[in-house]
Design an enzyme around this catalytic site. Structure first.
Site, mmCIF file in Angstrom:
data_model
loop_
_atom_site.group_PDB
_atom_site.id
_atom_site.type_symbol
_atom_site.label_atom_id
_atom_site.label_comp_id
_atom_site.label_asym_id
_atom_site.label_seq_id
_atom_site.Cartn_x
_atom_site.Cartn_y
_atom_site.Cartn_z
ATOM 1 N N ASP A 115 0.842 -1.196 0.000
ATOM 2 C CA ASP A 115 0.000 0.000 0.000
ATOM 3 C C ASP A 115 0.877 1.246 0.000
ATOM 4 O O ASP A 115 1.568 1.524 0.976
ATOM 5 C CB ASP A 115 -0.899 0.013 1.246
ATOM 6 C CG ASP A 115 -1.831 1.212 1.249
ATOM 7 O OD1 ASP A 115 -2.905 1.120 0.637
ATOM 8 O OD2 ASP A 115 -1.461 2.262 1.830
ATOM 9 N N TYR A 165 3.101 9.865 -0.633
ATOM 10 C CA TYR A 165 4.158 9.294 0.218
ATOM 11 C C TYR A 165 5.540 9.502 -0.406
ATOM 12 O O TYR A 165 6.557 9.351 0.264
ATOM 13 C CB TYR A 165 3.959 7.783 0.462
ATOM 14 C CG TYR A 165 2.679 7.373 1.150
ATOM 15 C CD1 TYR A 165 1.819 8.308 1.727
ATOM 16 C CD2 TYR A 165 2.309 6.027 1.235
ATOM 17 C CE1 TYR A 165 0.632 7.920 2.339
ATOM 18 C CE2 TYR A 165 1.136 5.639 1.850
ATOM 19 C CZ TYR A 165 0.299 6.590 2.396
ATOM 20 O OH TYR A 165 -0.866 6.184 2.996
ATOM 21 N N LYS A 168 -2.765 5.832 -4.537
ATOM 22 C CA LYS A 168 -3.879 6.751 -4.243
ATOM 23 C C LYS A 168 -3.643 8.098 -4.918
ATOM 24 O O LYS A 168 -2.491 8.563 -4.988
ATOM 25 C CB LYS A 168 -3.993 6.986 -2.719
ATOM 26 C CG LYS A 168 -3.879 5.708 -1.891
ATOM 27 C CD LYS A 168 -4.045 5.936 -0.409
ATOM 28 C CE LYS A 168 -3.730 4.673 0.376
ATOM 29 N NZ LYS A 168 -2.329 4.545 0.789
ATOM 30 N N HIS A 206 -7.612 9.429 -2.119
ATOM 31 C CA HIS A 206 -6.943 9.394 -0.811
ATOM 32 C C HIS A 206 -7.796 9.996 0.310
ATOM 33 O O HIS A 206 -7.854 9.450 1.412
ATOM 34 C CB HIS A 206 -5.601 10.121 -0.929
ATOM 35 C CG HIS A 206 -4.585 9.684 0.073
ATOM 36 N ND1 HIS A 206 -3.243 9.642 -0.197
ATOM 37 C CD2 HIS A 206 -4.698 9.276 1.361
ATOM 38 C CE1 HIS A 206 -2.582 9.210 0.873
ATOM 39 N NE2 HIS A 206 -3.447 8.991 1.831
ATOM 40 N N LEU A 225 -2.201 -0.607 13.837
ATOM 41 C CA LEU A 225 -1.558 -0.721 15.151
ATOM 42 C C LEU A 225 -1.613 0.604 15.906
ATOM 43 O O LEU A 225 -0.911 0.789 16.901
ATOM 44 C CB LEU A 225 -0.094 -1.160 14.985
ATOM 45 C CG LEU A 225 0.109 -2.500 14.269
ATOM 46 C CD1 LEU A 225 1.590 -2.738 13.986
ATOM 47 C CD2 LEU A 225 -0.471 -3.641 15.110
ATOM 48 N N ILE A 233 -3.000 -3.275 6.792
ATOM 49 C CA ILE A 233 -1.752 -2.935 6.079
ATOM 50 C C ILE A 233 -0.733 -2.358 7.063
ATOM 51 O O ILE A 233 -0.310 -1.204 6.927
ATOM 52 C CB ILE A 233 -2.050 -1.942 4.928
ATOM 53 C CG1 ILE A 233 -3.026 -0.836 5.377
ATOM 54 C CG2 ILE A 233 -2.603 -2.681 3.713
ATOM 55 C CD1 ILE A 233 -3.189 0.288 4.358
ATOM 56 N N SER A 259 6.114 -1.347 8.904
ATOM 57 C CA SER A 259 7.317 -1.366 9.730
ATOM 58 C C SER A 259 8.521 -1.321 8.812
ATOM 59 O O SER A 259 8.474 -1.827 7.697
ATOM 60 C CB SER A 259 7.372 -2.634 10.596
ATOM 61 O OG SER A 259 8.603 -2.652 11.312
ATOM 62 N N ARG A 308 10.012 -7.096 12.900
ATOM 63 C CA ARG A 308 8.584 -6.737 13.031
ATOM 64 C C ARG A 308 7.817 -7.042 11.749
ATOM 65 O O ARG A 308 6.649 -7.434 11.776
ATOM 66 C CB ARG A 308 8.456 -5.254 13.367
ATOM 67 C CG ARG A 308 8.953 -4.906 14.745
ATOM 68 C CD ARG A 308 8.937 -3.400 14.912
ATOM 69 N NE ARG A 308 9.296 -3.010 16.266
ATOM 70 C CZ ARG A 308 9.449 -1.738 16.631
ATOM 71 N NH1 ARG A 308 9.278 -0.765 15.746
ATOM 72 N NH2 ARG A 308 9.772 -1.450 17.875
ATOM 73 N N ASN A 332 4.603 -9.367 11.893
ATOM 74 C CA ASN A 332 3.267 -8.849 11.584
ATOM 75 C C ASN A 332 2.510 -9.702 10.565
ATOM 76 O O ASN A 332 1.288 -9.611 10.477
ATOM 77 C CB ASN A 332 3.358 -7.407 11.078
ATOM 78 C CG ASN A 332 3.781 -6.435 12.165
ATOM 79 O OD1 ASN A 332 3.802 -6.786 13.349
ATOM 80 N ND2 ASN A 332 4.127 -5.215 11.767
HETATM 81 P P1 NDP Z 1 0.791 1.358 11.875
HETATM 82 O O1 NDP Z 1 -0.401 1.285 12.776
HETATM 83 O O2 NDP Z 1 1.001 0.306 10.856
HETATM 84 O O3 NDP Z 1 2.067 1.483 12.826
HETATM 85 C C1 NDP Z 1 3.366 1.662 12.351
HETATM 86 C C2 NDP Z 1 4.267 1.942 13.546
HETATM 87 O O4 NDP Z 1 4.251 0.828 14.437
HETATM 88 C C3 NDP Z 1 5.698 2.173 13.152
HETATM 89 O O5 NDP Z 1 6.204 3.152 14.063
HETATM 90 C C4 NDP Z 1 6.362 0.830 13.385
HETATM 91 O O6 NDP Z 1 7.721 1.010 13.747
HETATM 92 C C5 NDP Z 1 5.566 0.290 14.555
HETATM 93 N N1 NDP Z 1 5.425 -1.185 14.509
HETATM 94 C C6 NDP Z 1 5.037 -1.922 13.441
HETATM 95 N N2 NDP Z 1 5.005 -3.229 13.763
HETATM 96 C C7 NDP Z 1 5.383 -3.321 15.046
HETATM 97 C C8 NDP Z 1 5.565 -4.415 15.926
HETATM 98 N N3 NDP Z 1 5.331 -5.670 15.534
HETATM 99 N N4 NDP Z 1 5.976 -4.158 17.201
HETATM 100 C C9 NDP Z 1 6.220 -2.878 17.607
HETATM 101 N N5 NDP Z 1 6.047 -1.802 16.812
HETATM 102 C C10 NDP Z 1 5.647 -2.016 15.539
HETATM 103 O O7 NDP Z 1 0.786 2.836 11.230
HETATM 104 P P2 NDP Z 1 0.754 3.512 9.803
HETATM 105 O O8 NDP Z 1 0.252 4.883 10.039
HETATM 106 O O9 NDP Z 1 2.023 3.363 9.090
HETATM 107 O O10 NDP Z 1 -0.392 2.746 8.994
HETATM 108 C C11 NDP Z 1 -0.150 1.603 8.189
HETATM 109 C C12 NDP Z 1 -0.331 1.937 6.726
HETATM 110 O O11 NDP Z 1 -1.645 2.447 6.462
HETATM 111 C C13 NDP Z 1 0.570 3.069 6.216
HETATM 112 O O12 NDP Z 1 1.910 2.666 6.069
HETATM 113 C C14 NDP Z 1 -0.124 3.428 4.932
HETATM 114 O O13 NDP Z 1 0.181 2.471 3.929
HETATM 115 C C15 NDP Z 1 -1.584 3.348 5.370
HETATM 116 N N6 NDP Z 1 -2.109 4.665 5.780
HETATM 117 C C16 NDP Z 1 -3.100 5.221 5.007
HETATM 118 C C17 NDP Z 1 -3.634 6.439 5.323
HETATM 119 C C18 NDP Z 1 -4.717 7.013 4.486
HETATM 120 O O14 NDP Z 1 -5.069 8.177 4.660
HETATM 121 N N7 NDP Z 1 -5.274 6.262 3.555
HETATM 122 C C19 NDP Z 1 -3.161 7.239 6.494
HETATM 123 C C20 NDP Z 1 -2.139 6.547 7.268
HETATM 124 C C21 NDP Z 1 -1.661 5.308 6.920
HETATM 125 P P3 NDP Z 1 8.989 0.707 12.758
HETATM 126 O O15 NDP Z 1 8.594 1.046 11.354
HETATM 127 O O16 NDP Z 1 10.042 1.616 13.318
HETATM 128 O O17 NDP Z 1 9.326 -0.743 12.941
#
Ligand code: NDP
Length: 275
Positions: free
Chosen positions: A47, A52, A77, A110, A192, A230, A233, A238, A242
């Site tokens: 995604d 981005y 998007k 988006h 998450l 989606i 990390s 992780r 996941n």
């Molecule tokens: P997430 O809820 O997926 O969380 C990501 C965060 O959690 C990062 O800081 C990551 O750290 C940490 N993390 C991930 N897995 C673990 C784990 N197993 N244990 C501990 N910490 C963990 O947040 P996002 O906001 O990134 O959302 C996911 C996706 O959704 C985005 O990447 C994007 O593709 C989409 N999105 C879409 C939006 C929209 O408007 N349509 C808006 C926001 C997101 P690290 O990377 O440092 O490991």
């Protein structure tokens, strides 16, 4: 070890992996490595979004993987500033060029950005892209029921997906019910809660009891609700963790304990106000 992810069938018959890899906030020059780790771990859905700034990195990783095109699913998007009929078609061409693909699997609006009042025109461009076979499915993101109803006034094409902020603190019950009624798949962004819930005692207690991590417990809750997720990390361990969420089930009372954490709290912007 790789994992086979179950799919959900969208309203036009196209299957989408129920778990994919998000790349929001991953710098373009780090994206190919992160997506490479994800593909190695068995993810087959990525995604991204024009805004981005990392579609090129996604395309690099997909090309380097050598995977046949029909073995992975790519979502991107159209950004708010590009909304409108002609501008969406141009933005789509630019995304496709950066991804170096000849089609995407899912193209989303988006944000509704209601103050711009262009999402109905944008939707006509989505219809065109679908009719031309340049996308396999089209959908929206951050749409509230009022925005979805507005699309229905002008178009018979029902979005295949609405990708919205959804996690245990913001469970979107009304919106999910609306989706179920109209055949729209619910896709959870920030599944998450960007890490905010990983120390919650309900989650950590369940993680201990199931011998899983807090992130795995939350992802399992989403999957059992029927959401597409989606998680993002950049950390290889992780990334693997996941997707390793298909070997256990949460009991009904444990699903209910997580469901009780809903406080209606957003991380991201209010879709009615964001432009
Ligand atoms: P997430 O809820 O997926 O969380 C990501 C965060 O959690 C990062 O800081 C990551 O750290 C940490 N993390 C991930 N897995 C673990 C784990 N197993 N244990 C501990 N910490 C963990 O947040 P996002 O906001 O990134 O959302 C996911 C996706 O959704 C985005 O990447 C994007 O593709 C989409 N999105 C879409 C939006 C929209 O408007 N349509 C808006 C926001 C997101 P690290 O990377 O440092 O490991």
């Amino acid at each position: 070890m790789t994992t086979t992810t179950p799919t959900i069938t969208l309203n036009n018959g196209v299957p989408i992996p129920q778990l994919g890899f998000g790349v929001f906030q991953v710098p373009d020059d780090e994206t190919a490595a992160a997506v490479g780790h994800a593909l190695d771990a068995g993810y087959r859905s990525i995604d991204t979004a024009a805004v981005y700034g990392n579609e090129k990195g996604v395309g690099d990783a997909l090309a380097a993987s050598g995977l046949p095109r029909d073995e992975y699913f790519v979502t991107t998007k159209v950004w708010n500033e590009d909304q409108g009929y002609d501008s969406t078609l141009a933005a789509f061409d630019a995304s496709l060029a950066r991804l170096r693909l000849d089609h995407v699997d899912l193209y989303l609006i988006h944000w509704p950005a209601p103050a711009r009042d262009r999402y109905a025109d944008t939707w006509r461009a989505m219809e065109r892209l679908l009719a031309d076979g340049r996308v396999r499915a089209v959908g929206v993101s951050n749409f509230q029921p009022a925005h979805l109803r507005r699309l229905r006034e002008d178009s018979d094409l029902v979005p295949a997906v609405n990708q919205v902020e959804l996690h245990p603190r913001l469970q979107q019950r009304e919106l999910r019910a609306f989706h179920a009624e109209h055949g729209i798949a619910t896709e959870a962004w920030s599944p998450l809660a960007q890490g905010a819930l990983l120390a919650d005692p309900v989650i950590t207690g369940l993680a201990e009891r199931y011998g899983r991590t807090p992130a795995q417990v939350i992802l399992r809750w989403h999957l059992q609700l029927g959401n597409v997720v989606i998680p993002k990390s950049v950390t290889p361990e992780r990334i693997r963790q996941n997707i390793d969420v298909f070997g256990f089930d949460l009991a009904d009372e444990d699903i209910a304990a997580i469901t009780a954490l809903d406080s209606g709290t957003r991380i991201g912007p209010d879709p009615d106000a964001f432009a």
